[in-house]
Design a protein around this motif. Sequence first.
Motif, PDB file in Angstrom:
ATOM      1  N   THR A 155       0.832  -1.190   0.000  1.00 15.68           N
ATOM      2  CA  THR A 155       0.000   0.000   0.000  1.00 15.68           C
ATOM      3  C   THR A 155       0.872   1.248   0.000  1.00 15.68           C
ATOM      4  N   GLY A 156       0.748   2.053  -1.052  1.00 15.21           N
ATOM      5  CA  GLY A 156       1.313   3.389  -1.032  1.00 15.21           C
ATOM      6  C   GLY A 156       2.803   3.519  -1.114  1.00 15.21           C
ATOM      7  N   LEU A 157       3.528   2.464  -1.413  1.00 15.18           N
ATOM      8  CA  LEU A 157       4.978   2.554  -1.350  1.00 15.18           C
ATOM      9  C   LEU A 157       5.530   3.729  -2.143  1.00 15.18           C
ATOM     10  N   ASP A 158       4.998   3.969  -3.326  1.00 15.56           N
ATOM     11  CA  ASP A 158       5.532   5.040  -4.160  1.00 15.56           C
ATOM     12  C   ASP A 158       5.203   6.428  -3.636  1.00 15.56           C
ATOM     13  N   ARG A 159       4.250   6.542  -2.764  1.00 13.36           N
ATOM     14  CA  ARG A 159       3.895   7.874  -2.253  1.00 13.36           C
ATOM     15  C   ARG A 159       4.443   8.135  -0.851  1.00 13.36           C
ATOM     16  N   PHE A 160       5.129   7.167  -0.255  1.00 16.05           N
ATOM     17  CA  PHE A 160       5.721   7.326   1.074  1.00 16.05           C
ATOM     18  C   PHE A 160       7.175   7.747   0.915  1.00 16.05           C
ATOM     19  N   ILE A 161       7.465   9.021   1.139  1.00 13.49           N
ATOM     20  CA  ILE A 161       8.785   9.594   0.894  1.00 13.49           C
ATOM     21  C   ILE A 161       9.475   9.854   2.238  1.00 13.49           C
ATOM     22  N   VAL A 162      10.633   9.228   2.440  1.00 11.61           N
ATOM     23  CA  VAL A 162      11.371   9.368   3.700  1.00 11.61           C
ATOM     24  C   VAL A 162      12.468  10.411   3.560  1.00 11.61           C
ATOM     25  N   LEU A 163      12.586  11.239   4.592  1.00 10.21           N
ATOM     26  CA  LEU A 163      13.734  12.110   4.773  1.00 10.21           C
ATOM     27  C   LEU A 163      14.474  11.601   5.997  1.00 10.21           C
ATOM     28  N   THR A 164      15.762  11.360   5.849  1.00 15.52           N
ATOM     29  CA  THR A 164      16.575  10.854   6.938  1.00 15.52           C
ATOM     30  C   THR A 164      17.845  11.685   7.033  1.00 15.52           C
ATOM     31  N   ALA A 193      -0.467   6.745   7.379  1.00  8.60           N
ATOM     32  CA  ALA A 193      -0.239   7.248   6.021  1.00  8.60           C
ATOM     33  C   ALA A 193      -0.976   6.398   4.994  1.00  8.60           C
ATOM     34  N   ALA A 194      -1.012   5.091   5.213  1.00  4.13           N
ATOM     35  CA  ALA A 194      -1.715   4.195   4.285  1.00  4.13           C
ATOM     36  C   ALA A 194      -3.207   4.493   4.265  1.00  4.13           C
ATOM     37  N   ALA A 195      -3.743   4.976   5.378  1.00  7.11           N
ATOM     38  CA  ALA A 195      -5.170   5.261   5.474  1.00  7.11           C
ATOM     39  C   ALA A 195      -5.537   6.626   4.880  1.00  7.11           C
ATOM     40  N   GLN A 196      -4.541   7.462   4.609  1.00  5.70           N
ATOM     41  CA  GLN A 196      -4.809   8.779   4.037  1.00  5.70           C
ATOM     42  C   GLN A 196      -5.165   8.652   2.570  1.00  5.70           C
ATOM     43  N   GLY A 197      -5.727   9.699   2.054  1.00  6.43           N
ATOM     44  CA  GLY A 197      -6.080   9.739   0.640  1.00  6.43           C
ATOM     45  C   GLY A 197      -4.852   9.725  -0.245  1.00  6.43           C
ATOM     46  N   PRO A 198      -5.063   9.862  -1.538  1.00  8.98           N
ATOM     47  CA  PRO A 198      -3.940   9.821  -2.476  1.00  8.98           C
ATOM     48  C   PRO A 198      -3.000  11.008  -2.279  1.00  8.98           C
ATOM     49  N   GLY A 199      -1.847  10.891  -2.862  1.00 11.48           N
ATOM     50  CA  GLY A 199      -0.843  11.949  -2.777  1.00 11.48           C
ATOM     51  C   GLY A 199       0.301  11.540  -1.885  1.00 11.48           C
ATOM     52  N   PRO A 200       1.426  12.219  -2.043  1.00 12.61           N
ATOM     53  CA  PRO A 200       2.605  11.840  -1.270  1.00 12.61           C
ATOM     54  C   PRO A 200       2.452  12.148   0.220  1.00 12.61           C
ATOM     55  N   VAL A 201       3.147  11.340   1.019  1.00 16.70           N
ATOM     56  CA  VAL A 201       3.264  11.575   2.457  1.00 16.70           C
ATOM     57  C   VAL A 201       4.758  11.623   2.747  1.00 16.70           C
ATOM     58  N   PHE A 202       5.196  12.691   3.371  1.00 12.53           N
ATOM     59  CA  PHE A 202       6.607  12.854   3.701  1.00 12.53           C
ATOM     60  C   PHE A 202       6.847  12.408   5.142  1.00 12.53           C
ATOM     61  N   PHE A 203       7.770  11.463   5.290  1.00 14.12           N
ATOM     62  CA  PHE A 203       8.092  10.876   6.584  1.00 14.12           C
ATOM     63  C   PHE A 203       9.346  11.525   7.149  1.00 14.12           C
ATOM     64  N   ASP A 204       9.245  12.020   8.377  1.00 15.14           N
ATOM     65  CA  ASP A 204      10.399  12.547   9.100  1.00 15.14           C
ATOM     66  C   ASP A 204      11.042  11.345   9.795  1.00 15.14           C
ATOM     67  N   ARG A 205      11.819  10.596   9.014  1.00 18.55           N
ATOM     68  CA  ARG A 205      12.442   9.321   9.369  1.00 18.55           C
ATOM     69  C   ARG A 205      11.448   8.189   9.130  1.00 18.55           C
ATOM     70  N   GLY A 206      11.947   6.956   9.213  1.00 20.85           N
ATOM     71  CA  GLY A 206      11.121   5.786   8.981  1.00 20.85           C
ATOM     72  C   GLY A 206      11.602   4.606   9.797  1.00 20.85           C
ATOM     73  N   VAL A 207      11.030   3.445   9.556  1.00 19.69           N
ATOM     74  CA  VAL A 207      11.363   2.232  10.312  1.00 19.69           C
ATOM     75  C   VAL A 207      12.859   1.940  10.244  1.00 19.69           C
ATOM     76  N   VAL A 208      13.464   2.120   9.078  1.00 22.71           N
ATOM     77  CA  VAL A 208      14.887   1.788   8.912  1.00 22.71           C
ATOM     78  C   VAL A 208      15.766   2.680   9.790  1.00 22.71           C
ATOM     79  N   ASP A 209      15.308   3.878  10.120  1.00 19.97           N
ATOM     80  CA  ASP A 209      16.081   4.739  11.036  1.00 19.97           C
ATOM     81  C   ASP A 209      16.275   4.078  12.392  1.00 19.97           C
TER      82      ASP A 209
END
Length: 187
Positions: free
Chosen positions: A6-15, A79-95
């Motif tokens: 779900t949404g992988l292409d719209r989930f943008i991480v900043l690290t 983020a997966a539950a939000q509507g379409p469009g990008p979601v910018f993540f202030d860090r992610g699981v990999v952090d």
Amino acid sequence: MEGSGTGLDRFIVLTGGPGSGKSTLIDRLEMLGYSRTEEAGRAIIQDQSAIGGRALPWADKDLFAELMLSWELRSHRAAAAQGPGPVFFDRGVVDVIGYLRLEGRPVPDHVHRAALRHRYHRRVFAAPPWPEIFRNDAERKQSVEEAERTYTAVTGAYEDYGYELVTLPKAPVEVRTRFLLDNIPLS
């Protein structure tokens, strides 16, 4: 690698390391109308300090990492539950993995599985160490040198999990914003 589907292409991480301008950039993206997440570490430190909790990076690093993981999983679901469009993540699981490595802690199997299952856009934007803008505050107690080690640990973790790193320019927030938006497909 597995993905959440779900949404992988719209989930943008900043690290990156602390004090490198990530949150300022995400704040600017939010002002432009984009969806965003909040940084786990800073919020957890604020909450734990307010209640006298021990899940702090200077008190119980493993518990702090578990709370960050829970926060990031919740952010991914929200983020997966939000509507379409990008979601910018202030860090992610990999952090969280980068943090554990930085602190010389083992990465538990469940954290590894979370990083494989909860994926983001293949391009991860990394804010490089920037000593000229680095400032300490109530939650940021690291030195510039520790911020640089954090950058190395988190970017290495993202590379190990198959992400393509794109280094943000050390430039005013308007320039960084344009650079980021020019380097992701927005649909």
